[in-house]
Design a protein around this motif. Structure first.
Motif, PDB file in Angstrom:
ATOM      1  N   HIS A 189      84.649  45.914  28.151  1.00 52.00           N
ATOM      2  CA  HIS A 189      84.590  46.065  29.607  1.00 52.00           C
ATOM      3  C   HIS A 189      85.910  46.611  30.145  1.00 52.00           C
ATOM      4  O   HIS A 189      85.932  47.524  30.972  1.00 52.00           O
ATOM      5  CB  HIS A 189      84.258  44.707  30.237  1.00 52.00           C
ATOM      6  CG  HIS A 189      84.418  44.675  31.717  1.00 52.00           C
ATOM      7  ND1 HIS A 189      83.567  45.341  32.569  1.00 52.00           N
ATOM      8  CD2 HIS A 189      85.340  44.062  32.491  1.00 52.00           C
ATOM      9  CE1 HIS A 189      83.968  45.134  33.815  1.00 52.00           C
ATOM     10  NE2 HIS A 189      85.034  44.361  33.786  1.00 52.00           N
ATOM     11  N   ILE A 205      86.233  50.315  29.565  1.00 50.01           N
ATOM     12  CA  ILE A 205      85.407  51.118  30.469  1.00 50.01           C
ATOM     13  C   ILE A 205      86.037  51.166  31.859  1.00 50.01           C
ATOM     14  O   ILE A 205      86.074  52.228  32.495  1.00 50.01           O
ATOM     15  CB  ILE A 205      83.957  50.587  30.527  1.00 50.01           C
ATOM     16  CG1 ILE A 205      83.314  50.606  29.140  1.00 50.01           C
ATOM     17  CG2 ILE A 205      83.122  51.387  31.531  1.00 50.01           C
ATOM     18  CD1 ILE A 205      83.372  51.931  28.410  1.00 50.01           C
ATOM     19  N   VAL A 206      86.531  50.048  32.346  1.00 47.12           N
ATOM     20  CA  VAL A 206      87.198  50.036  33.655  1.00 47.12           C
ATOM     21  C   VAL A 206      88.383  50.997  33.638  1.00 47.12           C
ATOM     22  O   VAL A 206      88.574  51.779  34.579  1.00 47.12           O
ATOM     23  CB  VAL A 206      87.635  48.597  34.041  1.00 47.12           C
ATOM     24  CG1 VAL A 206      88.582  48.616  35.240  1.00 47.12           C
ATOM     25  CG2 VAL A 206      86.418  47.739  34.338  1.00 47.12           C
ATOM     26  N   LEU A 212      87.112  54.626  33.686  1.00 50.20           N
ATOM     27  CA  LEU A 212      86.669  54.991  35.038  1.00 50.20           C
ATOM     28  C   LEU A 212      87.870  55.220  35.956  1.00 50.20           C
ATOM     29  O   LEU A 212      87.864  56.154  36.765  1.00 50.20           O
ATOM     30  CB  LEU A 212      85.754  53.908  35.611  1.00 50.20           C
ATOM     31  CG  LEU A 212      84.383  53.778  34.948  1.00 50.20           C
ATOM     32  CD1 LEU A 212      83.673  52.509  35.430  1.00 50.20           C
ATOM     33  CD2 LEU A 212      83.529  55.006  35.215  1.00 50.20           C
ATOM     34  N   SER A 225      81.482  49.735  36.358  1.00 50.42           N
ATOM     35  CA  SER A 225      81.454  49.589  34.903  1.00 50.42           C
ATOM     36  C   SER A 225      80.312  48.709  34.423  1.00 50.42           C
ATOM     37  O   SER A 225      79.849  48.853  33.294  1.00 50.42           O
ATOM     38  CB  SER A 225      82.786  49.016  34.396  1.00 50.42           C
ATOM     39  OG  SER A 225      82.888  47.651  34.748  1.00 50.42           O
ATOM     40  N   TYR A 255      77.299  50.132  32.700  1.00 52.56           N
ATOM     41  CA  TYR A 255      77.540  50.693  31.370  1.00 52.56           C
ATOM     42  C   TYR A 255      77.693  49.615  30.302  1.00 52.56           C
ATOM     43  O   TYR A 255      77.484  49.875  29.124  1.00 52.56           O
ATOM     44  CB  TYR A 255      78.802  51.566  31.380  1.00 52.56           C
ATOM     45  CG  TYR A 255      78.653  52.818  32.208  1.00 52.56           C
ATOM     46  CD1 TYR A 255      77.999  53.932  31.694  1.00 52.56           C
ATOM     47  CD2 TYR A 255      79.153  52.883  33.499  1.00 52.56           C
ATOM     48  CE1 TYR A 255      77.844  55.080  32.451  1.00 52.56           C
ATOM     49  CE2 TYR A 255      79.009  54.034  34.267  1.00 52.56           C
ATOM     50  CZ  TYR A 255      78.355  55.130  33.735  1.00 52.56           C
ATOM     51  OH  TYR A 255      78.203  56.269  34.486  1.00 52.56           O
ATOM     52  N   THR A 256      78.085  48.415  30.721  1.00 53.44           N
ATOM     53  CA  THR A 256      78.397  47.371  29.736  1.00 53.44           C
ATOM     54  C   THR A 256      77.487  46.149  29.800  1.00 53.44           C
ATOM     55  O   THR A 256      77.519  45.329  28.894  1.00 53.44           O
ATOM     56  CB  THR A 256      79.861  46.903  29.908  1.00 53.44           C
ATOM     57  OG1 THR A 256      80.056  46.437  31.238  1.00 53.44           O
ATOM     58  CG2 THR A 256      80.829  48.032  29.605  1.00 53.44           C
TER      59      THR A 256
END
Length: 161
Positions: A13, A16-17, A20, A85, A88-89
């Protein structure tokens, strides 16, 4: 290891953050600095506490969550990145940041919608972005070494503050 699945999830996570943040705020060094710390506290708490306790502590103490803490523009940006995010997760949370705002936090529309507009994600039903999906898929195998490195980098950041 205790809570290993939650530690692995949090590791992914965070990645991904950060992706982004680089994608939407590549020129904003303050945003990029802020997200370096995103959810790192949870990696450590999972070593000692169950998920429910970690979530409660984290949500109460972190200004990127809806709580009574004073918030800055950067906290709201981090909140947006956190919401975006999730789709996506978290398979059980398919909403994008815009949909999350309108469905769960309508009291924040005035402050969050300008941020969504700034980065071009201010619409419902936006398709997931292929480059993000590819990156998520590349994170399938998280090792203990990856997690250890992430935790060590956090300690170094704190010591150098």
């Amino acid at each position: 290891m205790k809570n290993m699945e939650h530690i692995e999830y949090t590791y992914k996570h965070r990645k991904i953050v950060m992706l982004l943040a680089r994608k939407y705020f590549k020129e904003n060094k303050e945003v990029l600095e802020q997200v370096k710390y995103h959810d790192l506290d949870k990696l450590f708490m999972y070593l000692f506490y169950d998920k429910k306790t970690v979530s409660k502590i984290h949500r109460n103490l972190c200004s990127h969550h809806d709580n009574d803490l004073e918030k800055s523009y950067l906290d709201y940006v981090e909140m947006v990145l956190d919401w975006e995010s999730a789709r996506y997760t978290k398979p059980d949370k398919p909403l994008n940041a815009y949909e999350t705002l309108y469905n769960f936090y309508p009291n924040m529309i005035e402050v969050i919608l300008p941020i969504l507009k700034e980065i071009g994600i201010d619409k419902p039903n936006m398709p997931m972005e292929e480059d993000i999906i590819e990156y998520v898929n590349s994170l399938n195998e998280v090792t203990c070494d990856d997690i250890e490195e992430e935790m060590n980098s956090y300690v170094k950041l704190l010591l150098r503050k």
